[in-house]
Scaffold this active site. Sequence first.
Site, PDB file in Angstrom:
ATOM      1  N   CYS A  45      33.391 -14.152 -56.927  1.00 25.08           N
ATOM      2  CA  CYS A  45      34.508 -13.385 -57.446  1.00 25.08           C
ATOM      3  C   CYS A  45      35.472 -14.285 -58.222  1.00 25.08           C
ATOM      4  O   CYS A  45      35.882 -13.524 -59.270  1.00 25.08           O
ATOM      5  CB  CYS A  45      35.115 -12.777 -56.208  1.00 25.08           C
ATOM      6  SG  CYS A  45      34.059 -11.892 -55.291  1.00 25.08           S
TER       7      CYS A  45
HETATM    8  C1  BEZ Z   1      31.226 -14.656 -53.871  1.00 28.15           C
HETATM    9  O1  BEZ Z   1      32.203 -14.131 -54.549  1.00 28.15           O
HETATM   10  O2  BEZ Z   1      30.852 -15.830 -53.959  1.00 28.15           O
HETATM   11  C2  BEZ Z   1      30.696 -14.011 -52.648  1.00 28.15           C
HETATM   12  C3  BEZ Z   1      31.192 -12.874 -51.926  1.00 28.15           C
HETATM   13  C4  BEZ Z   1      30.663 -12.145 -50.971  1.00 28.15           C
HETATM   14  C5  BEZ Z   1      29.281 -12.729 -50.578  1.00 28.15           C
HETATM   15  C6  BEZ Z   1      28.505 -13.732 -51.313  1.00 28.15           C
HETATM   16  C7  BEZ Z   1      29.203 -14.273 -52.382  1.00 28.15           C
END
Ligand code: BEZ
Length: 211
Positions: A45
């Site tokens: 994210c």
């Molecule tokens: C991420 O943004 O890295 C992420 C968020 C939730 C689950 C897996 C990855």
Amino acid sequence: MSLRLGDIAPNFKAQTTAGEIDFYEYLGDGWGILFSHPADYTPVCTTELGRTAALHEAFRSRNTKVLAVSVDPLDKHAGWVNDINETQHVTVDFPIIADPERVVSTLYDMIHPNASENFTIRSLFIIGPDKKVKLIITYPASTGRNFIEVLRVLDSLQLTANYSVATPADWKHGEDVIVVPAVSTEDALQKFPKGLNIIKPYLRYTPQPDL
Ligand code: BEZ
């Protein structure tokens, strides 16, 4: 009932990092992108919001406003934005909705319980000036989205909104486009003075008309 292409994108008011926003007022007469991410302070994210910030000029030049959303609270967004700016070398200048009550997430069906009960998935909506939904994409949490593809779809949508054309597979801005079947070849010759490349009666190319 989830949203489908051509549906009116529902309006809402929400608390964001830029204060309270009325979605329709925020969009004005332009195009919009509403996209959810699973959670603040997560790696994928962080790169996605950084990439979106880095493409600020690309969205602005397409008359497109961007709005992010997750179920995290406002104070968490604020701290995380500092991290995004620091690690992605950007200035996040679009609002991020704090949706702990899941109002926006529910309206746009951004929580898929069989993927996660608690978090929004990676949903992205392109909304046209008529407030209709033009694109819906849904990615899993583990895959960061391709924002160049989002820009490519915007280019295609904005072109096809103004001309009787469609865009072929892997089309990019500047490449030849397809004359839609509803236009006869006779009419197409008038409409597209740059000419036609007729491969089959139903497969007709013309140079991108707005260049
Ligand atoms: C991420 O943004 O890295 C992420 C968020 C939730 C689950 C897996 C990855």
